[in-house]
Design a protein around this motif. Structure first.
Motif, PDB file in Angstrom:
ATOM      1  N   LEU A 239       0.571  -1.340  -0.054  1.00  0.00           N
ATOM      2  CA  LEU A 239       0.322  -0.262   0.027  1.00  0.00           C
ATOM      3  C   LEU A 239       0.703   1.080   0.017  1.00  0.00           C
ATOM      4  O   LEU A 239       0.707   2.396  -0.720  1.00  0.00           O
ATOM      5  CB  LEU A 239      -0.959   0.521   1.272  1.00  0.00           C
ATOM      6  CG  LEU A 239      -2.329  -0.903   1.055  1.00  0.00           C
ATOM      7  CD1 LEU A 239      -2.741  -1.358   2.225  1.00  0.00           C
ATOM      8  CD2 LEU A 239      -2.358  -0.974  -0.018  1.00  0.00           C
ATOM      9  N   GLU A 240       2.376   1.596   0.713  1.00  0.00           N
ATOM     10  CA  GLU A 240       3.474   2.490   0.971  1.00  0.00           C
ATOM     11  C   GLU A 240       3.603   2.671  -0.604  1.00  0.00           C
ATOM     12  O   GLU A 240       3.838   3.476  -1.387  1.00  0.00           O
ATOM     13  CB  GLU A 240       3.538   2.508   1.716  1.00  0.00           C
ATOM     14  CG  GLU A 240       4.790   3.014   1.994  1.00  0.00           C
ATOM     15  CD  GLU A 240       5.859   3.164   3.565  1.00  0.00           C
ATOM     16  OE1 GLU A 240       6.803   4.221   3.020  1.00  0.00           O
ATOM     17  OE2 GLU A 240       5.889   1.875   3.261  1.00  0.00           O
ATOM     18  N   SER A 241       3.803   1.305  -1.213  1.00  0.00           N
ATOM     19  CA  SER A 241       4.649   1.384  -2.389  1.00  0.00           C
ATOM     20  C   SER A 241       3.866   2.080  -3.644  1.00  0.00           C
ATOM     21  O   SER A 241       4.011   2.675  -4.299  1.00  0.00           O
ATOM     22  CB  SER A 241       5.023  -0.251  -3.164  1.00  0.00           C
ATOM     23  OG  SER A 241       6.261  -0.710  -2.130  1.00  0.00           O
ATOM     24  N   ILE A 242       2.698   1.620  -3.659  1.00  0.00           N
ATOM     25  CA  ILE A 242       1.421   2.435  -4.292  1.00  0.00           C
ATOM     26  C   ILE A 242       1.113   3.802  -4.475  1.00  0.00           C
ATOM     27  O   ILE A 242       1.232   4.412  -5.146  1.00  0.00           O
ATOM     28  CB  ILE A 242       0.859   1.133  -4.204  1.00  0.00           C
ATOM     29  CG1 ILE A 242       0.315   0.194  -4.707  1.00  0.00           C
ATOM     30  CG2 ILE A 242      -0.708   2.022  -5.259  1.00  0.00           C
ATOM     31  CD1 ILE A 242      -1.103  -1.141  -4.925  1.00  0.00           C
ATOM     32  N   ARG A 243       0.944   3.996  -2.892  1.00  0.00           N
ATOM     33  CA  ARG A 243       0.886   5.178  -3.096  1.00  0.00           C
ATOM     34  C   ARG A 243       1.502   6.376  -2.704  1.00  0.00           C
ATOM     35  O   ARG A 243       1.366   7.323  -3.115  1.00  0.00           O
ATOM     36  CB  ARG A 243      -0.226   5.243  -1.594  1.00  0.00           C
ATOM     37  CG  ARG A 243      -1.172   4.972  -1.180  1.00  0.00           C
ATOM     38  CD  ARG A 243      -2.028   5.181   0.002  1.00  0.00           C
ATOM     39  NE  ARG A 243      -3.133   3.733   0.280  1.00  0.00           N
ATOM     40  CZ  ARG A 243      -4.166   3.567   1.225  1.00  0.00           C
ATOM     41  NH1 ARG A 243      -2.609   3.586   1.903  1.00  0.00           N
ATOM     42  NH2 ARG A 243      -5.280   3.112   0.931  1.00  0.00           N
ATOM     43  N   GLU A 244       3.287   5.986  -2.761  1.00  0.00           N
ATOM     44  CA  GLU A 244       4.157   7.033  -2.672  1.00  0.00           C
ATOM     45  C   GLU A 244       5.404   7.088  -3.870  1.00  0.00           C
ATOM     46  O   GLU A 244       5.561   7.975  -4.464  1.00  0.00           O
ATOM     47  CB  GLU A 244       5.373   6.379  -1.439  1.00  0.00           C
ATOM     48  CG  GLU A 244       4.663   6.280  -0.289  1.00  0.00           C
ATOM     49  CD  GLU A 244       5.392   6.765   0.667  1.00  0.00           C
ATOM     50  OE1 GLU A 244       6.671   6.900   0.476  1.00  0.00           O
ATOM     51  OE2 GLU A 244       5.420   7.057   1.801  1.00  0.00           O
ATOM     52  N   ARG A 245       5.011   5.872  -4.230  1.00  0.00           N
ATOM     53  CA  ARG A 245       5.346   5.456  -6.114  1.00  0.00           C
ATOM     54  C   ARG A 245       4.658   4.833  -7.161  1.00  0.00           C
ATOM     55  O   ARG A 245       5.543   6.253  -8.454  1.00  0.00           O
ATOM     56  CB  ARG A 245       6.414   4.358  -6.292  1.00  0.00           C
ATOM     57  CG  ARG A 245       7.088   4.082  -4.693  1.00  0.00           C
ATOM     58  CD  ARG A 245       7.640   5.329  -4.596  1.00  0.00           C
ATOM     59  NE  ARG A 245       9.115   6.141  -5.766  1.00  0.00           N
ATOM     60  CZ  ARG A 245      10.035   5.392  -6.062  1.00  0.00           C
ATOM     61  NH1 ARG A 245      10.395   3.791  -5.175  1.00  0.00           N
ATOM     62  NH2 ARG A 245      10.803   5.620  -6.818  1.00  0.00           N
TER      63      ARG A 245
END
Length: 209
Positions: A171-177
């Motif tokens: 989720l962090e990867s999708i939202r930030e990258r």
């Protein structure tokens, strides 16, 4: 740019061939299975493979990478953080009841935001852990194109219940990258239909709230 995506293997992995119309050099992404079909696409466009990129080391994405390297001489590029998945390739084969493929360590493990190039095409590596620890996406800004592997799907995200998976990380990867990319960016996921960044930002149920 030439772009052809074909669903290969039992699980329908999206293998994408990217080629430059002038240099006829190509990148093949996620050659999971069906080498004859991949070679047919290359021959149709008179392309020479210069880079083999694997978004992550699950069997359906990496199984035929070494075979393609043997045929073309092109180096294999994927994140070395996924080597623990290579070490359990026999177990992975048992998951889907297929023969154990010959899988090798990468010839090169790219850094985050490293450029992968052939003549006429420049792709940026985005490290997006979560589906696996070494998962990566390829972003080609000149084409408004994202090859998302199994990180982001149309109205879904990659599963995190397999070895190396982590829900908070994906989720962090999708939202930030990924979601900060331009709205019109075409997303080619590791399986299933294409989508766009704006569509997933506004309607993906896994990313709401």
């Amino acid at each position: 740019m030439i772009r052809e995506t074909l669903a290969v293997g039992l699980l329908g992995c999206n293998c994408t061939v990217l080629g430059d119309e002038t240099s006829r050099e190509a990148i093949v992404v996620d050659p999971g299975y069906d080498i004859p079909r991949i070679l047919a696409v290359l021959a149709k466009h008179q392309l020479t493979v210069k880079q083999i990129v694997v978004t992550h080391a699950h069997i359906d994405h990496i199984a035929s990478a070494f075979e393609l390297k043997q045929i073309t001489g092109a180096p294999i590029v994927y994140n070395q953080a996924d080597l623990p998945l290579v070490a359990i390739m026999e177990e992975q084969a048992a998951w889907i009841e297929v023969a154990v493929p010959e899988v090798k360590p990468p010839d090169h493990s790219p850094a985050d935001e490293e450029k992968i190039t052939v003549r006429g095409i420049e792709a940026t590596v985005l490290h997006t852990p979560g589906h696996t620890e070494g998962s990566l996406c390829l972003y080609i800004p000149t084409e408004s194109l994202l090859l998302a592997g199994d990180t982001l799907f149309a109205r879904s995200i990659g599963r995190t219940d397999l070895p190396g998976g982590n829900t908070a990380k994906i989720l962090e990867s999708i939202r930030e990258r990924l979601l900060p990319l331009p709205d019109a960016t075409l997303v080619v996921p590791g399986h299933g239909p294409t989508t766009t960044i704006v569509r997933e930002r506004t309607s993906n149920p896994f990313l709401m709230g």
